[in-house]
Design a protein around this motif. Structure first.
Motif, PDB file in Angstrom:
ATOM      1  N   GLN A   1      -7.709   0.210   0.132  1.00  0.00           N
ATOM      2  CA  GLN A   1      -7.982  -0.981   0.926  1.00  0.00           C
ATOM      3  C   GLN A   1      -9.269  -0.775   1.755  1.00  0.00           C
ATOM      4  O   GLN A   1     -10.068  -1.673   1.895  1.00  0.00           O
ATOM      5  CB  GLN A   1      -6.787  -1.204   1.865  1.00  0.00           C
ATOM      6  CG  GLN A   1      -6.399  -2.632   2.065  1.00  0.00           C
ATOM      7  CD  GLN A   1      -4.999  -2.752   2.696  1.00  0.00           C
ATOM      8  OE1 GLN A   1      -4.152  -1.873   2.560  1.00  0.00           O
ATOM      9  NE2 GLN A   1      -4.775  -3.843   3.380  1.00  0.00           N
TER      10      GLN A   1
ATOM     11  N   ASP B   1      -6.095  -1.764  -4.636  1.00  0.00           N
ATOM     12  CA  ASP B   1      -5.597  -2.275  -3.351  1.00  0.00           C
ATOM     13  C   ASP B   1      -6.600  -3.267  -2.757  1.00  0.00           C
ATOM     14  O   ASP B   1      -7.581  -2.870  -2.153  1.00  0.00           O
ATOM     15  CB  ASP B   1      -5.342  -1.104  -2.392  1.00  0.00           C
ATOM     16  CG  ASP B   1      -4.370  -1.484  -1.285  1.00  0.00           C
ATOM     17  OD1 ASP B   1      -4.141  -2.698  -1.073  1.00  0.00           O
ATOM     18  OD2 ASP B   1      -3.853  -0.567  -0.623  1.00  0.00           O
ATOM     19  N   GLU B   2      -6.349  -4.525  -2.958  1.00  0.00           N
ATOM     20  CA  GLU B   2      -7.176  -5.636  -2.469  1.00  0.00           C
ATOM     21  C   GLU B   2      -8.646  -5.499  -2.875  1.00  0.00           C
ATOM     22  O   GLU B   2      -9.543  -5.627  -2.037  1.00  0.00           O
ATOM     23  CB  GLU B   2      -7.025  -5.783  -0.950  1.00  0.00           C
ATOM     24  CG  GLU B   2      -5.565  -5.994  -0.546  1.00  0.00           C
ATOM     25  CD  GLU B   2      -5.387  -6.464   0.897  1.00  0.00           C
ATOM     26  OE1 GLU B   2      -6.330  -7.065   1.432  1.00  0.00           O
ATOM     27  OE2 GLU B   2      -4.313  -6.237   1.445  1.00  0.00           O
TER      28      GLU B   2
ATOM     29  N   THR C   1       0.835  -1.211   0.000  1.00  0.00           N
ATOM     30  CA  THR C   1       0.000   0.000   0.000  1.00  0.00           C
ATOM     31  C   THR C   1       0.865   1.254   0.000  1.00  0.00           C
ATOM     32  O   THR C   1       0.563   2.239  -0.693  1.00  0.00           O
ATOM     33  CB  THR C   1      -0.941  -0.007   1.222  1.00  0.00           C
ATOM     34  OG1 THR C   1      -1.805  -1.141   1.120  1.00  0.00           O
ATOM     35  CG2 THR C   1      -1.783   1.256   1.284  1.00  0.00           C
TER      36      THR C   1
HETATM   37 MG   LIG Z   1      -1.922  -2.791   2.279  1.00  0.00          MG
END
Ligand SMILES: [Mg+2]
Ligand SMILES: Nc1ncnc2c1ncn2[C@@H]1O[C@H](COP(=O)(O)OP(=O)(O)OP(=O)(O)O)[C@@H](O)[C@H]1O
Length: 252
Positions: free
Chosen positions: A87, A171-172, A45
């Motif tokens: 995220q 991010d994810e 991240t």
């Molecule tokens: Mg992360």
């Protein structure tokens, strides 16, 4: 080889005594999905934050199509064609789904000319198309806060689509999705890939990585330990040991 749309060289950032990112060089190619894989705290991240200008790098550089972007503000990086998801999603929770997506059209550079009502109409069309593509059209008037978990993830993806960027930093985005939603998500990625979007996908689930990515960059303790095709990287027992928390002890 596909065109490199985004390249970072030796990006580094420390927080106090912790070297979170320790010289990350990464290339993202048009029409390719690069998975950024690594254990918790590896610096994934933070790498995104350094590229997008959400955090200042201590050293290193990054370019979009060869144009240096270090020192730019996040909105300036966005206007150069980078769309990014978080995220923790960061939706406008009390705005409607449609308003959330419409707001995301503002960052795209080619909407930024003072185009009056025609430009606004074009932005609305982009937003509606993104709602359709993500299966959210029927929920357009719901408030983001009232959506189920998976639909929030898709709203975050609709915002990415609506930005019409050609570099996506995700991010994810697939974490916690059930199988059907994951397949829907995979379709979005494959369509974008076919249009030549360069995608960087942070993902912990290695099945998802294998299914969706062409390349893997394996990050650990702020460094890219390996880069290459998923088959090769995921077969490496040393990387697997690091990934699954079975780090070899350093010799005394
Ligand atoms: Mg992360
Ligand atoms: N703003 C910050 N201030 C202090 N430390 C930070 C900050 N942001 C990140 N860190 C630390 O830097 C390291 C890398 O964090 P980062 O969030 O980039 O990891 P990650 O690879 O995304 O992990 P995860 O898979 O858990 O999301 C971690 O040790 C984290 O605690």
């Amino acid at each position: 080889m596909n065109e490199v749309l985004l390249r970072s060289e030796n990006l580094a950032r420390a927080f106090g005594g912790l070297q979170a990112v320790a010289g990350v060089s990464l290339s993202l190619y048009a029409g390719q999905v690069t998975a950024l894989v690594g254990p918790n705290g590896a610096g994934k991240t933070t790498t995104f934050n350094l590229i997008t200008g959400n955090l200042r790098a201590d050293s290193g550089t990054a370019q979009i199509r060869g144009r240096p972007i270090m020192g730019l503000k996040p909105w300036q990086v966005a206007r150069l064609g980078v769309a990014r998801s978080f995220q923790d999603l960061r939706l406008f929770t009390h705005m409607t789904v449609r308003e959330n997506v419409f707001a995301a059209t503002e960052t795209a550079s080619w909407f930024w000319q003072p185009g009056g009502s025609r430009a606004r109409l074009r932005r609305q069309e982009r937003a509606e198309a993104a709602l359709e593509a993500t299966g959210l059209a029927a929920l357009a008037d719901a408030r983001a806060v009232d959506l189920a978990y998976a639909e929030r993830k898709f709203l975050s993806m609709a915002r990415i689509l609506a930005a019409e960027a050609d570099i996506w930093l995700l991010d994810e985005p697939a974490s916690g999705l059930d199988l059907a939603s994951r397949l829907r998500f995979g379709e979005l990625l494959k369509n974008a890939q076919a249009r030549g979007v360069a995608i960087c996908l942070i993902e912990h689930n290695l099945d998802v990585v294998v299914e969706l990515s062409n390349r893997i960059a394996f990050l650990d303790q702020g460094r890219v330990l390996a880069e290459g095709d998923p088959g090769t990287i995921l077969k490496d027992p040393a990387l697997a040991a690091i990934y699954f928390g079975d780090r070899p002890q350093e010799a005394a």
